[in-house]
Enzyme design. Structure first.
Site, PDB file in Angstrom:
ATOM      1  N   ARG A   1      -1.516 107.451  37.897  1.00  0.00           N
ATOM      2  CA  ARG A   1      -2.731 107.824  37.168  1.00  0.00           C
ATOM      3  C   ARG A   1      -2.766 109.320  36.875  1.00  0.00           C
ATOM      4  NH1 ARG A   1      -6.094 103.455  40.774  1.00  0.00           N
ATOM      5  NH2 ARG A   1      -5.787 101.732  39.302  1.00  0.00           N
TER       6      ARG A   1
ATOM      7  N   PHE B   1      -4.458 101.878  30.024  1.00  0.00           N
ATOM      8  CA  PHE B   1      -3.399 101.556  30.984  1.00  0.00           C
ATOM      9  C   PHE B   1      -3.488 102.379  32.259  1.00  0.00           C
ATOM     10  CE2 PHE B   1      -0.105 103.904  28.049  1.00  0.00           C
ATOM     11  CZ  PHE B   1      -0.701 105.112  28.312  1.00  0.00           C
ATOM     12  N   GLU B   2      -2.675 101.958  33.264  1.00  0.00           N
ATOM     13  CA  GLU B   2      -2.748 102.464  34.638  1.00  0.00           C
ATOM     14  C   GLU B   2      -4.137 102.234  35.240  1.00  0.00           C
ATOM     15  OE1 GLU B   2       0.043 102.802  35.553  1.00  0.00           O
ATOM     16  OE2 GLU B   2       1.192 104.502  34.813  1.00  0.00           O
ATOM     17  N   GLY B   3      -4.774 101.141  34.842  1.00  0.00           N
ATOM     18  CA  GLY B   3      -6.135 100.841  35.276  1.00  0.00           C
ATOM     19  C   GLY B   3      -7.123 101.346  34.252  1.00  0.00           C
TER      20      GLY B   3
END
Length: 379
Positions: free
Chosen positions: A243, A362-364
């Site tokens: 992140r 993305f990446e959460g």
């Protein structure tokens, strides 16, 4: 406009100068046509590997650059300011290397780490599935134990660099429940592994995003990273660092949009004055600059906590949330500064705006980041 950076050592300053030189001479001349044509940058990642830019935050003893995370992230930001898709792929490669470098055995690291960190092996991260994006515990791709390894069956989705990389950090189910997911260092090509057609994306066109299909593919037992059932712990540990990589990418993208907007506002005139001298637009640019500086400060704060060995899960989610929301706003405002020209492909700001959107996903997703932050506060 080069960012005036505060770096911890002269070595780090020299490194950032090298990254800027590579970004200006190798990335910037290619980005527009490659993104327009969805053309893969052949040979570029090998070049970045030879320059030592694909293993910066990992130990020297394993072949990495031995740099603090705060330095690595600033290098990623410089790449993103010229070519966001390439910077994202570098961040994903670093994310894919994390399980091997932090949870792999000495034998596994001796076998693969050197080639991963010098770019001979480029990596992808294969966690998401068609029905399991943010809900990683819902994975159904299975790794059935065999006499000498595992048999993999299932579909994975949204793989950055899918079909192009040499290995995938693969997460698959070895038992039921949240504790039944394991991690594997899977080859990029093997019998039983195929890839879907690259997604037709809004942005980041030069780097493919694909699905992968595992159909009775066999992995040797020594390809499992960590213990059986340790996969979610490994995945979430890696994502904290990943992140921050996306936060740095978003900040670089926002910086590029700000620089383009300022340059245009200094050249364009209306009513006998440069448009930057009109207070309404000058204040808009000031807000854009404040957003970029704030984004950079949040990711550097989280990185320095990581480098100091302090907990940084909440700060990583804050950085990802703040930086990617800032990128979306700053790139949108940059289009506004350009007026009608901003809505054309004559200038790069329309591309920046399209590229910024995925950073919030993305990446959460940023909704997941708020969930992580609130749960950390509740503790």
């Amino acid at each position: 406009m080069p960012v005036d950076r505060m770096l911890p050592t002269q070595e780090a300053a020299d490194l950032i100068d090298l990254v800027r030189d590579i970004a200006d001479n190798e990335l910037a001349p290619l980005v527009e046509q490659h993104e327009r044509d969805s053309r893969y940058p052949e040979g570029l990642f090998a070049l970045l590997g030879r320059a030592g830019l694909l293993g910066l935050p990992y130990p020297d003893r394993l072949g990495g650059g031995g740099q603090p995370y705060e330095v690595y992230l600033q290098a990623v930001e410089e790449l993103a300011a010229r070519w966001a898709a390439v910077a994202v792929a570098v961040s994903v490669h670093t994310l894919a290397a994390f399980p091997l470098l932090h949870f792999g055995t000495e034998d596994q690291q001796e076998r693969w780490a050197g080639d991963v960190l010098d770019g001979k092996l480029i990596g992808g991260y294969s966690l998401s599935e068609p029905q399991a994006g943010s809900d990683a515990a819902a994975l159904i791709c299975r790794a059935e134990p065999t006499a000498d390894g595992y048999r993999i069956n299932g579909a994975k989705a949204w793989i950055t660099h899918g079909g192009r990389t040499d290995f995938y950090t693969l997460f698959a189910r070895t038992a039921e429940g949240p504790e039944g997911i394991s991690c594997f260092f899977a080859p990029g090509r093997c019998d039983g592994l195929t890839f879907g057609r690259p997604e037709d994306k809004m942005g980041l066109h030069a780097i493919p995003t694909t699905s992968a299909y595992w159909d009775d593919a066999v992995l040797a037992a020594d390809r499992r990273i960590g213990g059986e059932g340790q996969g979610l712990h490994i995945a979430f540990s890696a994502l904290d660092s990943g992140r921050l990589g996306i936060a740095a990418c978003a900040t670089g993208l926002a910086q590029a949009a700000l620089d383009a907007a300022v340059a245009y506002a200094q050249e364009r005139s209306t009513f006998g004055r440069r448009i930057i001298d009109h207070q309404g637009l000058g204040f808009l640019l000031a807000d854009m600059a404040a957003a970029v500086d704030s984004a950079r400060a949040t990711y550097l704060d989280a990185a320095r906590r990581r480098d100091a060995g302090l907990p940084y899960t909440r700060q990583a989610s804050v950085a990802k949330l703040v930086a990617t929301d800032a990128a979306m706003k700053v790139t949108t405002d940059a289009v506004q500064v350009f007026g009608g020209y901003g809505y054309t492909r004559e200038y790069p700001v329309e591309r920046y705006m399209r590229e910024a959107k995925i950073m919030q996903i993305f990446e959460g997703t940023n909704q997941i980041q708020r969930l992580v932050i609130s749960r950390q506060l509740a503790r």
